[in-house]
Design a protein around this motif. Structure first.
Motif, mmCIF file in Angstrom:
data_model
loop_
_atom_site.group_PDB
_atom_site.id
_atom_site.type_symbol
_atom_site.label_atom_id
_atom_site.label_comp_id
_atom_site.label_asym_id
_atom_site.label_seq_id
_atom_site.Cartn_x
_atom_site.Cartn_y
_atom_site.Cartn_z
ATOM 1 N N VAL A 172 0.842 -1.202 0.000
ATOM 2 C CA VAL A 172 0.000 0.000 0.000
ATOM 3 C C VAL A 172 0.873 1.247 0.000
ATOM 4 O O VAL A 172 0.567 2.239 -0.673
ATOM 5 N N VAL A 176 3.690 1.575 -1.440
ATOM 6 C CA VAL A 176 4.144 1.790 -2.812
ATOM 7 C C VAL A 176 3.023 2.394 -3.658
ATOM 8 O O VAL A 176 3.258 3.304 -4.469
ATOM 9 N N LEU A 177 1.790 1.922 -3.423
ATOM 10 C CA LEU A 177 0.658 2.530 -4.141
ATOM 11 C C LEU A 177 0.592 4.023 -3.828
ATOM 12 O O LEU A 177 0.368 4.866 -4.705
ATOM 13 N N ILE A 178 0.802 4.373 -2.555
ATOM 14 C CA ILE A 178 0.748 5.780 -2.162
ATOM 15 C C ILE A 178 1.852 6.571 -2.845
ATOM 16 O O ILE A 178 1.634 7.681 -3.339
ATOM 17 N N LEU A 207 0.703 -4.655 -7.705
ATOM 18 C CA LEU A 207 1.538 -3.476 -7.905
ATOM 19 C C LEU A 207 2.015 -3.385 -9.341
ATOM 20 O O LEU A 207 2.076 -2.286 -9.908
ATOM 21 N N VAL A 242 -0.756 -1.915 -11.261
ATOM 22 C CA VAL A 242 -0.921 -0.479 -10.995
ATOM 23 C C VAL A 242 0.208 0.307 -11.633
ATOM 24 O O VAL A 242 0.007 1.384 -12.200
ATOM 25 N N LEU A 244 -4.590 -6.148 0.683
ATOM 26 C CA LEU A 244 -4.234 -4.750 0.413
ATOM 27 C C LEU A 244 -5.412 -3.849 0.758
ATOM 28 O O LEU A 244 -5.248 -2.792 1.380
ATOM 29 N N ALA A 248 -5.609 -3.449 4.383
ATOM 30 C CA ALA A 248 -4.576 -2.540 4.907
ATOM 31 C C ALA A 248 -4.950 -1.085 4.648
ATOM 32 O O ALA A 248 -4.767 -0.219 5.506
ATOM 33 N N ILE A 249 -5.506 -0.837 3.456
ATOM 34 C CA ILE A 249 -5.879 0.548 3.129
ATOM 35 C C ILE A 249 -6.906 1.062 4.122
ATOM 36 O O ILE A 249 -6.860 2.217 4.553
ATOM 37 N N GLN A 299 -3.403 1.707 7.141
ATOM 38 C CA GLN A 299 -2.969 2.834 6.313
ATOM 39 C C GLN A 299 -4.103 3.814 6.064
ATOM 40 O O GLN A 299 -4.048 4.602 5.125
ATOM 41 N N LEU A 304 -3.710 11.019 1.116
ATOM 42 C CA LEU A 304 -3.355 10.985 -0.307
ATOM 43 C C LEU A 304 -4.482 11.589 -1.139
ATOM 44 O O LEU A 304 -4.236 12.309 -2.098
#
Lengths: 103, 480, 167
Positions: free
Chosen positions: A63, A65-67, C55, C58, C131, C134-135, C139, C146
């Motif tokens: 996450v 890295v996504l940020i 990832l 993305v 993920l 976690a978001i 996070q 963000l």
């Protein structure tokens, strides 16, 4: 298959050094922005390599890295907006031709 | 948990409302609304504390620490942003004050600034820093009809993105050694075991933070930006992000990385000395007041860094005291610069000659700010320097204190030169009086009164600082 | 199989570095952008090798799809790209090259020598739902912040890039 962490780190060190070189030497603002993207990518590679080697918090790091990718997008957008505003005033965007201001 | 971030939530909501309400089209409505938002945001935590709510501690799975240190720096940041809004209200020339996008970005930046002092997680820290940085690049380019201003903003952006990229690389190395992004959980023994990597990571971190603090040799963006960007934006960039970054450094280095202080203290001492020296020497020949202030703010950041290098509670307290004084004197001075820039359209020193005959009150207020920046007693700027040098002496860094003292003499010289321009130089013919904007008059008076109050009556602030500085720090014989 | 995978890894790594070299050295900025595309693809490939499939996706979507497109727009806005008289690097390129080379080699040497936590265990890759979790848990604050950054960047960039009627 397991890639040794240090091998990935060497690739990232190479990316980092190349990005630094480009950012310091490119004369064009877009060129500098592209070099900076290389540096961010090298840091992302590091983060994922380390998250693999530690094994804990892998999801958190992905996450992160996504940020970072999101931040890179925001930075690029801001840079392009400024470049667009300058290109209204003058024809070239050579970073060191911006001479009206002395260093 | 939510009460701890009420100010941030309020400012976010305010930023969006400012954008959406169609009748907010001029400074007349935008300034009071933004100022009220910031005042309420500053009042909420104070009110909650007075009503007996405790500070939250580690929140959001431990990524955000809401303790006394965070609280103190958040209030400082809000004070700084509030004064910046008052400065913007007096900026009649650049047209910024009638743009609601400006206030929206200012409030969003403030949210990032408020999260920085409490960030306990390196990802959140990096993100808050980038939020502040990216929006600052945009804010400094807001005078888009002025090519010079936008070019300075682009230079700032390129420098900034590069150095925060380097910072991120350093963070990734710290994670590789520590296995965690939580700065409380960094196992210091792991850092000790690989000194080479740790040192590389610390240097990379110093590059990133050094850019935000405009430390030499990462200061190249500052003079151009200060000269090119509108004065209120410069006033903002020169104070609030620096204070927030120093708060981050106190938490990251002094509190959690204090066991490896031998590795970073020497790095920061070195940076402090070259930053002070280069900043002050470069300020001497400047003929543009904004450029001069750029080098002066570089030198001040270097002086504050001495407090950090001392690594003790004394050093942290001295740094915080200095930050308060710097906030007041720098913001106060930039209000005068804004008034002059609105009236004359430029900020060469020549414009200021004979200001005492033209606007005696403004010249006097400006002179007090300048004298405080130059470290003349009994103003707060003098005591800020005194505490910082005291911390260096007590921390066995006498050479740093001596270097700082020598630099103060050089600095006093160029500030006095500006005061001389104000009072002794002849007034150019044909000058009109400068229109007085209430918010600027009030703001400058507030800063000047506070500079005297903090200088002559130090007890309360020292008492607050004693409460605020985390108890984990080595005491370093605290004087208060 | 193992051997082939290893060869593949080093191939991808070499392609990444080659792309990066093009990015910083190509005279024509469009070529540089193509080099950047190669480097970004390479990094996505390395993500795949480290079993971070999401990832990698993305990376391709956002970096190659969005950021690179932005860059190419930027290049088209800046004229004189094909001007042969234009020096591609500035005066300091010699010094900067030495500094960067020293940093790159030095970092690589430090990395190879350092004792990284290499438990040797093959950790299972993270499923994508983790993920999302976690978001929305650990996070959460960073994720919301963000969104503020993107909002602010959008508002500010639109303001700066917009053509004012009076100028």
């Amino acid at each position: 298959m397991l890639i040794p962490t240090s091998h990935i780190l060497v690739v990232s060190a190479g990316l980092f050094a190349l990005g630094l070189f480009g950012a310091l030497t490119r004369r064009n603002a877009v060129g500098i922005l592209m070099s900076i993207e290389l540096i961010l990518n090298s840091a992302n590679l590091n983060l994922i390599a380390f998250s693999r080697s530690w094994g804990t918090q892998q999801a958190d790091l992905q996450v992160a890295v996504l940020i970072v990718i999101g931040i890179a997008a925001a930075g690029a957008v801001a840079g392009l907006a400024l470049i667009l505003a300058i290109s209204r005033h003058r024809q070239t965007i050579q970073a060191d031709e911006i001479k009206e201001l002395k260093g | 948990m939510v009460t701890a971030i009420l100010p941030e939530l309020l400012l976010t909501a305010g930023a969006i409302v400012l954008l959406l309400l169609p009748f907010l089209r001029s400074a007349r409505s935008l300034v009071p609304l933004s100022f009220a938002l910031i005042a309420v945001a500053a009042a909420i935590p104070v009110g909650l504390l007075l009503r007996g709510h405790s500070l939250g501690g580690a929140l959001f799975s431990g990524v955000f620490m809401f303790d006394k240190l965070t609280f103190f720096f958040q209030e400082l940041i809000l004070l700084s942003v509030g004064l910046v809004v008052m400065t913007v209200a007096g900026d009649a020339r650049s047209g910024l004050r009638d743009r609601r996008e400006f206030y929206c970005l200012l409030l969003l930046t403030t949210v990032g600034l408020l999260l920085m002092p409490g960030a306990q997680n390196l990802v959140l820290l990096y993100l808050a820093l980038e939020l502040v940085s990216v929006l600052s690049y945009l804010l400094s380019g807001f005078k888009k009809q002025d090519g010079l201003s936008v070019e300075a903003a682009l230079k700032y952006l390129l420098f900034g993105l590069l150095s925060t990229g380097v910072l991120l690389y350093g963070i990734s190395l710290i994670y590789g050694l520590a296995g965690t992004m939580d700065i409380r959980a960094i196992p210091v023994e792991a850092l000790r075991q690989s000194p080479a990597v740790t040192l590389a990571a610390l240097i990379l971190l110093a590059v990133g933070f050094g850019f935000k603090l405009s430390l030499v040799p990462f200061h190249g963006w500052a003079p151009d930006l200060y000269e090119g960007a509108p004065a209120p934006v410069v006033s903002f960039i020169s104070v609030a992000p620096k204070i927030a970054t120093f708060a981050v450094l106190i938490r990251l280095f002094m509190v959690w990385l204090s066991p490896i202080a031998d590795l970073w203290a020497i790095l920061f001492s070195f940076l402090a000395v070259i930053t002070m020296t280069v900043g002050n020497l470069a300020a001497l020949p400047q003929t543009n007041l904004k450029r001069l202030l750029a080098y002066s703010s570089i030198a001040h950041a270097g002086t504050m860094l001495i407090g950090l290098a001392a690594g003790t509670a004394f050093g942290a307290g001295a740094l915080a005291y200095y930050a308060v004084a710097y906030l007041l004197m720098n913001t106060g001075l930039f209000m005068a610069v804004t008034a002059m820039e609105s009236a004359e359209g430029r900020s060469d020193l020549a414009v200021y000659s004979g200001l005492a005959q033209r606007e005696p009150t403004m010249a006097a207020l400006m002179a007090v700010c300048l004298l405080s920046l130059g470290g003349i007693p009994p103003l707060a700027g003098f005591f800020g320097k005194m505490w910082v040098f005291g911390a260096a002496l007590k921390g066995n860094l006498a050479w740093l204190a001596v270097a700082g003292a020598v630099n103060s003499v050089i600095a006093a010289f160029y500030y006095l030169k500006v005061v001389k321009t104000l009072y002794l130089d002849p007034l150019p013919a044909g000058c009109k009086p400068i229109p007085c904007v209430e918010s600027l008059c009030f703001g400058m008076s507030f800063c000047v009164v506070m500079l005297f109050v903090l200088g002559l009556w130090q007890g309360p602030l020292l008492e607050i600082l004693r409460l605020v500085i985390p108890s984990q720090l080595p005491p370093g014989s605290v004087p208060w | 199989m193992e051997f082939a995978a290893k060869i593949g890894f080093y191939g991808v790594a070499a392609a990444t570095l080659a792309g990066a070299w093009f990015t910083v050295s190509a005279r024509n900025l469009f070529r540089a952008a193509l080099g950047l595309a190669l480097a970004l693809f390479g990094v996505a490939g390395l993500f795949l090798y480290m079993e971070a499939e999401f990832l990698a996706a993305v990376q391709l979507l956002v970096y190659v799809g969005a950021i690179l497109t932005l860059m190419i727009f930027g290049i088209m806005l800046t004229h004189r790209i094909a001007d042969p008289n234009l020096k591609k690097w500035n005066r300091q390129s010699g010094r900067a090259g030495i500094v960067s080379a020293v940093i790159g080699v030095g970092l690589s040497a430090i990395f190879l020598k350092a004792s990284w936590n290499q438990s040797g265990a093959d950790f299972p890759p993270v499923p994508v739902p983790f993920l999302g979790r976690a978001i929305l848990t650990t996070q959460l604050l960073a994720f919301e912040l963000l969104s503020l950054l993107l909002l602010g960047a959008l508002v500010g960039s639109l303001y700066i890039a917009r053509k004012e009627k009076r100028c």
